[in-house]
Every structure is written in C-alpha cells, then in structure tokens.
Motif scaffolding. Structure first.
Motif, PDB file in Angstrom:
ATOM      1  N   HIS A 269      -0.109  -5.831   6.464  1.00  0.00           N
ATOM      2  CA  HIS A 269      -0.378  -7.136   5.877  1.00  0.00           C
ATOM      3  C   HIS A 269      -1.297  -6.916   4.675  1.00  0.00           C
ATOM      4  O   HIS A 269      -2.498  -6.739   4.836  1.00  0.00           O
ATOM      5  CB  HIS A 269      -1.037  -8.075   6.896  1.00  0.00           C
ATOM      6  CG  HIS A 269      -0.201  -8.341   8.103  1.00  0.00           C
ATOM      7  ND1 HIS A 269       0.715  -9.366   8.171  1.00  0.00           N
ATOM      8  CD2 HIS A 269      -0.116  -7.693   9.284  1.00  0.00           C
ATOM      9  CE1 HIS A 269       1.309  -9.356   9.345  1.00  0.00           C
ATOM     10  NE2 HIS A 269       0.828  -8.350  10.045  1.00  0.00           N
ATOM     11  N   SER A 270      -0.718  -6.927   3.494  1.00  0.00           N
ATOM     12  CA  SER A 270      -1.523  -6.665   2.301  1.00  0.00           C
ATOM     13  C   SER A 270      -0.822  -7.193   1.069  1.00  0.00           C
ATOM     14  O   SER A 270       0.408  -7.094   0.937  1.00  0.00           O
ATOM     15  CB  SER A 270      -1.769  -5.164   2.140  1.00  0.00           C
ATOM     16  OG  SER A 270      -2.471  -4.917   0.934  1.00  0.00           O
ATOM     17  N   GLN A 271      -1.605  -7.750   0.161  1.00  0.00           N
ATOM     18  CA  GLN A 271      -1.109  -8.150  -1.138  1.00  0.00           C
ATOM     19  C   GLN A 271      -1.625  -7.208  -2.221  1.00  0.00           C
ATOM     20  O   GLN A 271      -1.459  -7.476  -3.410  1.00  0.00           O
ATOM     21  CB  GLN A 271      -1.515  -9.595  -1.445  1.00  0.00           C
ATOM     22  CG  GLN A 271      -0.940 -10.608  -0.466  1.00  0.00           C
ATOM     23  CD  GLN A 271      -1.408 -12.025  -0.740  1.00  0.00           C
ATOM     24  OE1 GLN A 271      -2.119 -12.288  -1.694  1.00  0.00           O
ATOM     25  NE2 GLN A 271      -0.989 -12.951   0.123  1.00  0.00           N
ATOM     26  N   ASP A 272      -2.249  -6.107  -1.790  1.00  0.00           N
ATOM     27  CA  ASP A 272      -2.845  -5.178  -2.753  1.00  0.00           C
ATOM     28  C   ASP A 272      -2.029  -3.903  -2.889  1.00  0.00           C
ATOM     29  O   ASP A 272      -2.522  -2.903  -3.390  1.00  0.00           O
ATOM     30  CB  ASP A 272      -4.287  -4.843  -2.339  1.00  0.00           C
ATOM     31  CG  ASP A 272      -5.035  -4.102  -3.442  1.00  0.00           C
ATOM     32  OD1 ASP A 272      -4.943  -4.532  -4.616  1.00  0.00           O
ATOM     33  OD2 ASP A 272      -5.688  -3.076  -3.139  1.00  0.00           O
ATOM     34  N   VAL A 294      10.424  -6.556   4.023  1.00  0.00           N
ATOM     35  CA  VAL A 294       9.364  -7.483   3.643  1.00  0.00           C
ATOM     36  C   VAL A 294       9.752  -8.890   4.053  1.00  0.00           C
ATOM     37  O   VAL A 294      10.823  -9.394   3.675  1.00  0.00           O
ATOM     38  CB  VAL A 294       9.101  -7.429   2.122  1.00  0.00           C
ATOM     39  CG1 VAL A 294       7.978  -8.399   1.752  1.00  0.00           C
ATOM     40  CG2 VAL A 294       8.744  -6.012   1.685  1.00  0.00           C
ATOM     41  N   THR A 295       8.896  -9.521   4.847  1.00  0.00           N
ATOM     42  CA  THR A 295       9.088 -10.907   5.265  1.00  0.00           C
ATOM     43  C   THR A 295       7.799 -11.663   4.973  1.00  0.00           C
ATOM     44  O   THR A 295       6.798 -11.497   5.682  1.00  0.00           O
ATOM     45  CB  THR A 295       9.433 -11.015   6.756  1.00  0.00           C
ATOM     46  OG1 THR A 295      10.583 -10.209   7.042  1.00  0.00           O
ATOM     47  CG2 THR A 295       9.706 -12.465   7.136  1.00  0.00           C
ATOM     48  N   GLY A 296       7.805 -12.453   3.920  1.00  0.00           N
ATOM     49  CA  GLY A 296       6.587 -13.133   3.519  1.00  0.00           C
ATOM     50  C   GLY A 296       5.537 -12.123   3.090  1.00  0.00           C
ATOM     51  O   GLY A 296       5.770 -11.300   2.203  1.00  0.00           O
ATOM     52  N   THR A 297       4.381 -12.169   3.757  1.00  0.00           N
ATOM     53  CA  THR A 297       3.316 -11.209   3.446  1.00  0.00           C
ATOM     54  C   THR A 297       3.306 -10.035   4.418  1.00  0.00           C
ATOM     55  O   THR A 297       2.410  -9.206   4.368  1.00  0.00           O
ATOM     56  CB  THR A 297       1.950 -11.904   3.495  1.00  0.00           C
ATOM     57  OG1 THR A 297       1.732 -12.441   4.810  1.00  0.00           O
ATOM     58  CG2 THR A 297       1.868 -13.021   2.471  1.00  0.00           C
ATOM     59  N   THR A 298       4.302  -9.968   5.312  1.00  0.00           N
ATOM     60  CA  THR A 298       4.369  -8.886   6.296  1.00  0.00           C
ATOM     61  C   THR A 298       5.316  -7.793   5.816  1.00  0.00           C
ATOM     62  O   THR A 298       6.455  -8.070   5.428  1.00  0.00           O
ATOM     63  CB  THR A 298       4.847  -9.420   7.657  1.00  0.00           C
ATOM     64  OG1 THR A 298       3.918 -10.403   8.119  1.00  0.00           O
ATOM     65  CG2 THR A 298       4.937  -8.291   8.677  1.00  0.00           C
ATOM     66  N   ILE A 299       4.844  -6.571   5.860  1.00  0.00           N
ATOM     67  CA  ILE A 299       5.637  -5.402   5.472  1.00  0.00           C
ATOM     68  C   ILE A 299       5.872  -4.567   6.723  1.00  0.00           C
ATOM     69  O   ILE A 299       4.925  -4.207   7.424  1.00  0.00           O
ATOM     70  CB  ILE A 299       4.904  -4.552   4.412  1.00  0.00           C
ATOM     71  CG1 ILE A 299       4.563  -5.394   3.186  1.00  0.00           C
ATOM     72  CG2 ILE A 299       5.745  -3.337   4.030  1.00  0.00           C
ATOM     73  CD1 ILE A 299       3.602  -4.689   2.234  1.00  0.00           C
ATOM     74  N   THR A 300       7.118  -4.254   7.012  1.00  0.00           N
ATOM     75  CA  THR A 300       7.446  -3.345   8.119  1.00  0.00           C
ATOM     76  C   THR A 300       7.963  -2.041   7.530  1.00  0.00           C
ATOM     77  O   THR A 300       8.952  -2.036   6.790  1.00  0.00           O
ATOM     78  CB  THR A 300       8.503  -3.955   9.047  1.00  0.00           C
ATOM     79  OG1 THR A 300       8.014  -5.200   9.564  1.00  0.00           O
ATOM     80  CG2 THR A 300       8.791  -3.012  10.212  1.00  0.00           C
TER      81      THR A 300
END
Length: 344
Positions: A269-272, A294-300
């Motif tokens: 969970h990161s926008q950086d 990527v789903t919204g702000t979640t990265i798998t």
C-alpha cells in the motif's frame, strides 16, 4: 488465528519512509573466516563513510522504542550491531567507535562466554564497552539453530532455555535486561516469533532491509556488511533504502515446504512508488520474473525463482525506487531456510 493476532497492526495504509538502517557485523579481523569478517581497515572506511554522509548513529534500544511508539528519529539514522562478542570487536572496532562516541550493540551468547571459548570476549571487556555506551543484548544461550528444537523439549521449554536463561545471565553480569534478541544465523519461525512477542522480546534477523515504524518487531531486518558485503560502495547503496510498505498478510514462515522454489506474494500500500518499477531478485539467480496487479491503492506483487533453493539459507529481495526521495529505494527481503541442509 494466533498468527493473525501476532501480525496484527502491520497493515500499512500509506507510504512510510524508513527511519532506521541497522548494520550487522561479526569479526573485525583479517585472520577470521572471510564470510563473516571485515578487515579493521575496511571497518574504519565504513565509519568514515557514515560520517561523510552525515549519518546519525543511534542507540539501538532507544531507536526501536521510539519507532514502536510512533515517534521520529533523526534524519539518516543508523544503528551499528555485532553478533557473537568476538574479541576482535573489542580490539579493532571498540576503540574507533569510542573515539567518535558512537553507540553500538553486541549480541552475546552467555554459554560461550562462561565457557571461556577462545576468541570470545570475557564479561569484563563487555562491561567496559557498556560503560562507554554499548548495549549488550541476547543472542541465545548457546547459538543453536533455533528452529531445530530438540525432540524432548516443548517450544516453551526450548526457548526458555535458550532465550530466557540467556537474558537472565546477561542481566546478572551487566545489570540490565533489554529483551532484544538476535536470531542465531538469522533463522526464525512464526511460532518462535509469537513466543517472543508473548514474552516481550524484540528480535532481529539477518535478512536485509530498512526499518520503519510499521516493521514486524520479531523479525527486524539488518544489513550484513561483512565478507562479500563489506565494500563501502555496496554499503552506500544500503544506507539509501526505505522499508517497502508490505501488509501483514504477506508474512510467511521462512522454512521451505514442499514447494521449491517457493512463491512469494506481497501486498503493498503505497503512493510513493511506481508499480512498473518494482523488481525482484533471488540469491544466486539475480533478477527473477514477477507479476503486478493494481487495484486502487493496493499493489499485489507475485514472484518466484526458476531454480530450486539448494543452499541452507536464501532470499528473495524486492525493490522499487522512491518517487519522493530521489536516489532512495524501497527494499523488502524474504528469508528462506532449507532445513534439509544440516550445516547451514
């Protein structure tokens, strides 16, 4: 379910910068095993590099306590640690650190000290270092493979013998109990981590990475900086790392199961960071393929080596450059333990 309780609170809902880099040394000598040694000359170069980069050398117990309480550390905070209490630390590292009045931590095995093993510091030298700002902490009683519990002992009896008894002995000699443990060989399991949490211990591994206020406090990463990792240029790169914001559901037991090579799945969970710039690497193999969703702000992130792990210990490292701090990289390291290898 117990593990869910153990790992609760690690979910990161925003980007966090790493607040601490911890360095791990063993021998400071040219006459000891190369894999765990750094020469006195190279150790001095490390200290000069830290000073030139304006790193703030912090006291490990105080720094970890500050992070756990959600506080902030000085910019560019670094902690220095040593494992095993070798005499070369006293003779070749301690004088240089004392000159700079830099704190450091030595993780010790009371059993080897009390047995007066050759090359191991006596309690008197440890007390002298403590008087000059060193922290003396727990590395278990006898330095066993901690995940290999004797058949005749329960987990509680085994950890009481190796961890609690060692902590009591350290307190007897040093007058302090910090309840900080460095895992021998960096090996742990989630069951051991849960016991340590229940008994108010914080624990440090040998898997690489930086530390943030959301780190897993029973598997705190440190950067090994001896042997092949002693080069000052390599150290410089590690000093510019941030803790990859990994959610708690990504944590897995390091011991290999039937799937080898293992698959690693990380939830971030990161926008950086830019998901397109994530990269993963496997020990001995280099960069390995990965998939990102990527789903919204979640990265798998899912990754897996192509070759089975045959050595005793191995790692997957996943990294991504920071968008807000040019030159800095987020870093996450997953330890793998091949228990079929006896002398790891």
């Amino acid at each position: 379910m117990k593990y869910l309780v153990l790992l609760a609170g690690l979910l990161i809902t925003m980007a966090t910068r790493a607040e601490l880099v911890i360095l791990q040394y063993h021998h400071v000598s040219t006459s000891t095993p190369a894999a765990t040694s750094i020469s006195p000359a190279d150790f001095k170069r490390h200290l000069l590099l830290l000073a030139s980069l304006n790193k703030t050398i912090v006291d490990l117990p105080s720094a970890i306590q500050t992070l756990r309480q959600g506080g902030t550390l000085p910019d560019n905070a670094v902690a220095i640690t040593f494992d095993d209490a070798y005499e070369s630390i006293y003779h070749n590292a301690f004088p240089l650190l004392a000159q700079r009045r830099w704190p450091f931590t030595v993780f010790v095995n009371p059993g080897t000290i009390d047995a007066e093993h050759e090359g191991i510091m006596p309690w008197q030298q440890l007390r002298e270092m403590q008087q000059q700002g060193a922290t003396i902490a727990n590395h278990t009683q006898d330095h066993p493979y901690l995940i290999q519990r004797p058949d005749n002992l329960t987990l509680d009896a085994w950890l009481t013998q190796q961890v609690d008894n060692a902590e009591q002995r350290i307190k007897q000699e040093m007058g302090q109990s910090n309840r900080l443990l460095a895992y021998p060989y960096g090996e742990y399991s989630l069951a051991i981590a849960e016991w340590l949490q229940d008994h108010d211990y914080l624990a440090f591994g040998q898997h690489s990475g930086a530390v943030s206020s959301q780190s897993f406090w029973q598997a705190i990463p440190r950067y090994p900086v001896a042997g092949a990792y002693a080069d000052p240029d390599t150290l410089n790169n590690k000093l510019q790392t941030l803790a990859l914001p990994v959610a708690s559901n990504s944590l897995v037991d390091p011991a290999l199961g039937s799937d080898n090579p293992p698959e690693l799945r990380l939830t971030l969970h990161s926008q950086d960071l830019d998901p397109d710039h994530l990269r993963c690497f496997a020990s001995g193999e280099g960069q390995i393929d990965h998939q990102v969703d990527v789903t919204g702000t979640t990265i798998t992130l899912t990754t897996q080596a192509t070759q089975p792990i045959t050595q005793g210990r191995s790692r997957y490292n996943c990294t991504a450059p920071s968008l807000s701090k040019p030159g800095y990289f987020y870093w996450y390291s997953q330890l793998w333990i091949n228990t079929s290898v006896e002398n790891r």
